[in-house]
Scaffold this active site. Structure first.
Site, PDB file in Angstrom:
ATOM      1  N   PHE A 113       0.856  -1.182   0.000  1.00  0.00           N
ATOM      2  CA  PHE A 113       0.000   0.000   0.000  1.00  0.00           C
ATOM      3  C   PHE A 113       0.894   1.235   0.000  1.00  0.00           C
ATOM      4  CE2 PHE A 113      -3.218   2.972   1.594  1.00  0.00           C
ATOM      5  CZ  PHE A 113      -4.247   2.658   0.734  1.00  0.00           C
ATOM      6  N   ASP A 182       2.209  -5.993   7.485  1.00  0.00           N
ATOM      7  CA  ASP A 182       0.998  -5.178   7.526  1.00  0.00           C
ATOM      8  C   ASP A 182      -0.181  -6.104   7.234  1.00  0.00           C
ATOM      9  OD1 ASP A 182      -1.168  -3.498   7.030  1.00  0.00           O
ATOM     10  OD2 ASP A 182       0.032  -1.972   6.032  1.00  0.00           O
ATOM     11  N   TYR A 207     -10.802  -0.976  10.546  1.00  0.00           N
ATOM     12  CA  TYR A 207     -12.040  -0.488   9.934  1.00  0.00           C
ATOM     13  C   TYR A 207     -12.427  -1.272   8.695  1.00  0.00           C
ATOM     14  CZ  TYR A 207      -8.365   2.211   7.536  1.00  0.00           C
ATOM     15  OH  TYR A 207      -7.218   2.592   6.883  1.00  0.00           O
ATOM     16  N   LYS A 208     -11.607  -2.242   8.294  1.00  0.00           N
ATOM     17  CA  LYS A 208     -11.927  -3.058   7.121  1.00  0.00           C
ATOM     18  C   LYS A 208     -12.671  -4.313   7.590  1.00  0.00           C
ATOM     19  CE  LYS A 208      -7.775  -1.372   4.722  1.00  0.00           C
ATOM     20  NZ  LYS A 208      -8.397  -0.459   3.752  1.00  0.00           N
ATOM     21  N   ARG A 354     -12.576  -3.706  -7.923  1.00  0.00           N
ATOM     22  CA  ARG A 354     -12.155  -4.486  -6.761  1.00  0.00           C
ATOM     23  C   ARG A 354     -13.368  -4.886  -5.923  1.00  0.00           C
ATOM     24  NH1 ARG A 354      -8.386  -2.513  -1.737  1.00  0.00           N
ATOM     25  NH2 ARG A 354     -10.260  -1.274  -1.358  1.00  0.00           N
TER      26      ARG A 354
END
Length: 395
Positions: A113, A182, A207-208, A354
């Site tokens: 990321f 990560d 939060y995912k 996605r």
């Protein structure tokens, strides 16, 4: 066996919406609304500042951290919550690099990321190190005797490609380096086992797939062998051995507590704590099996029915996380048309559609509807309208 009908019922899922974007922001657990309301009324409103002691706010980052630990293959007392993922990346990489001061290289890959790379680039510049970025497939061969830290996101945010955590960690250790993983697209989506993989440090957001809400706090894990030696550059008040002694000099707290920085976000962490209730009774092996079932069905359905798209994720489910990407030259407009029809995924530049599959609340009915709507939009060209081409600030 995990009851995924029970877990699905624990979320607010808007009528008529097929939600396949939990890899960006999870939906709201029903319990979070009431839990936060009670916290604000019974704790903040009535206890005021006394809540740090009477309501356990001060210990909350460790208590909630223990709940996250179970989902990432870590042990009690090894995970602490707080701050943002970028801050936790900075802490972990700086601490790992300091444990290998004679080495200069921080290695990552181009599928990482971008914000992780931004953090590592800034850190490398500040401490005289070098950030080296290679293609994902080249990571193993790029590990050499000059490597200090291998910094990898386990699941690629665009392709869903899953790195071999145990294999790459072993290779890094053979070269004398340490690893930082990560888990932003892993925690709550795949069967993570940090201790089993013998990793050194790990970070992640909540939060995912952990459904903690927008801006939910990040977490950091340190392997017990490093817990008393790790010294991140970013040293904060809450990571001091005795914060309320107000010493002018910094003394690190014991173990994972030294990875605390700022005042914990109590309201946000309360919502996350409620979200983690959903995980009671969920077996990670069942989660992984369900994820593979959903993603395999989606790939098969899209490839059989949807013209003009190309798979952008590994075909082998063992090499994939819980998300699937397809490429299309007008992916942004196609995704906006899907969202307008109530099928919510997201777009990733330059041309990726996605779709994230969260076994806690997604089922095969979601797969079927997403395939049907995407196929219709691509066949009749109804995605090609001016309003679907206008870029919003957040894509």
């Amino acid at each position: 066996m995990t009851d995924f009908n029970r877990t699905r019922a624990a979320f607010h899922l808007p009528e008529g919406v097929t939600y396949l974007d939990g890899n960006s922001l999870g939906p709201m657990p029903l319990a979070a609304r009431d839990r936060v309301a009670r916290m604000m009324q019974d704790e903040w409103a009535e206890e005021l500042i006394r809540g740090w002691n009477s309501a356990g706010w001060y210990e909350q980052p460790r208590r909630v951290g223990d709940r996250v630990a179970r989902l990432i293959g870590a042990g009690p007392g090894q995970v602490v919550m707080g701050d943002t993922l970028s801050i936790k990346v900075f802490q972990a990489v700086s601490a790992a690099r300091a444990l290998r001061p004679e080495r200069r290289v921080i290695l990552s890959d181009s599928g990482n990321f971008p914000s992780d790379l931004y953090v590592a680039e800034g850190l490398a510049r500040a401490v005289g190190a070098e950030l080296r970025v290679v293609e994902p497939e080249a990571v193993a061969d790029a590990i050499g005797p000059d490597l200090a830290v291998l910094m990898i996101t386990e699941v690629d945010y665009r392709t869903g490609r899953r790195h071999d955590m145990a294999g790459l960690t072993a290779r890094a250790h053979e070269a004398g380096a340490l690893t930082v993983w990560d888990l932003a697209h892993s925690a709550g989506a795949v069967d993570v086992d940090l201790l089993g993989a013998d990793a050194d440090f790990a970070v992640g957001c909540t939060y995912k797939y952990l459904n903690g809400g927008p801006g939910a706090p990040a977490f950091i894990w340190t392997h017990p062998r490093h817990a008393e030696a790790a010294e991140p550059i970013l040293q904060g008040w809450m990571g001091h051995a005795a914060p309320f002694a107000f010493d002018l000099g910094y003394r690190p707290a014991s173990g994972i507590e030294r990875m605390r920085v700022g005042t914990p976000p109590v309201i946000a962490m309360t919502a996350l704590d409620a979200a983690l209730d959903v995980w009671e009774g969920v077996a990670l092996a069942d989660l992984r099996a369900r994820s593979i079932e959903l993603t395999e069905a989606f790939i098969a359905g899209v490839e059989a029915n949807c013209p003009g798209v190309t798979l952008n994720s590994p075909r082998d489910p063992a090499l994939r996380g819980s998300q699937v990407g397809f490429r299309h030259p007008q992916a942004y407009a196609v995704m906006q048309a899907l969202i307008a029809e109530g099928v919510i995924g997201d777009f990733r530049a330059p041309d990726v559609l996605r779709f994230g599959f969260a076994p806690l609340y997604n089922g095969l009915d979601d797969v079927a509807r997403a395939v049907d709507v995407l196929a219709r939009l691509l066949r009749d060209g109804s995605w090609d309208k001016p309003e679907f081409h206008r870029k919003a600030a957040v894509t």
